[in-house]
Design an enzyme around this catalytic site. Sequence first.
Site, PDB file in Angstrom:
ATOM      1  N   ASP A  75       0.792  -0.967   0.222  1.00 42.90           N
ATOM      2  CA  ASP A  75       0.067   0.371   0.045  1.00 42.90           C
ATOM      3  C   ASP A  75       0.934   1.574  -0.197  1.00 42.90           C
ATOM      4  OD1 ASP A  75      -2.555   1.827   0.582  1.00 42.90           O
ATOM      5  OD2 ASP A  75      -3.433   0.690   1.352  1.00 42.90           O
ATOM      6  N   ASP A 124     -10.823   0.262  -4.161  1.00 42.13           N
ATOM      7  CA  ASP A 124     -12.223   1.252  -4.961  1.00 42.13           C
ATOM      8  C   ASP A 124     -12.372   0.758  -6.740  1.00 42.13           C
ATOM      9  OD1 ASP A 124     -13.150   4.025  -5.943  1.00 42.13           O
ATOM     10  OD2 ASP A 124     -11.812   4.586  -4.514  1.00 42.13           O
ATOM     11  N   LYS A 128     -16.627   5.719 -12.454  1.00 42.40           N
ATOM     12  CA  LYS A 128     -16.094   6.312 -13.370  1.00 42.40           C
ATOM     13  C   LYS A 128     -15.288   6.087 -14.718  1.00 42.40           C
ATOM     14  CE  LYS A 128     -18.030  10.664 -10.887  1.00 42.40           C
ATOM     15  NZ  LYS A 128     -16.747  11.770 -10.517  1.00 42.40           N
ATOM     16  N   ASP A 160     -17.011  -5.729  -2.004  1.00 40.75           N
ATOM     17  CA  ASP A 160     -18.584  -5.837  -2.250  1.00 40.75           C
ATOM     18  C   ASP A 160     -18.622  -4.628  -2.886  1.00 40.75           C
ATOM     19  OD1 ASP A 160     -17.197  -3.202  -0.904  1.00 40.75           O
ATOM     20  OD2 ASP A 160     -19.178  -1.994  -0.495  1.00 40.75           O
TER      21      ASP A 160
END
Length: 222
Positions: A75, A124, A128, A160
């Site tokens: 990360d 994420d 878009k 999710d």
Amino acid sequence: MGSKNKLKRFKENETFTNVVQPAREEVLDGFEYKGRWASFFGNDNPIVLELGCGKGEYTVGLAQINPDKNHIGIDIKGARFWRGAKTALEEKLNNVAFLRSQIELVDHLFAEGEVSEIWITFPDPQIKYKRAKHRMTNPEFLERYKKILAPGGLINLKTDSEYMHGYTLGLLQGLGHEIVYANHDVYKNEGAPQEVLGIQTFYENQYLEKGKSITYIQFRIN
């Protein structure tokens, strides 16, 4: 999280023996552990990555279940994985490391065939269209993963996001990759691996409390 707390965690990360924080230039110019992660861990055990590991809960959880594998959480936000790194040290988990770097550099961090398995947990979804290049299962990322995975290496996506689940399934089918297992609600349907059901992140628990379904795909890149 306050800025003072962040700074404290950044400083503490610098003292942790299980944290590696190369500069971007170091990664691009020849990262010291690329092809040599066995020297970091002191063994030749299979390497499992968690990409976008956040607090490191999944990396630590997988390491506890699979002591015969080396687990690396990646990360760019070191203040987040500080918790996982600290927990691993406290529990004397010698098969855990955390790497502060960008995911798009993953093929500069690991050599060809050096990784046995990849986990992508709650990324994420970048819904878009203009953000599609950042979607962690887009074709460009899949090509990067293919470079570092050993033959037959697995990729796991747990999310999710129904959008991310559907997008990835459609993409895999369209590109002819092997879907080993797919489930749109792992806690209601049978057959999900124990590693999927037995480890829950902080955010996953929040999603479950809100009644959201947790999806999962395991696949191989052909």
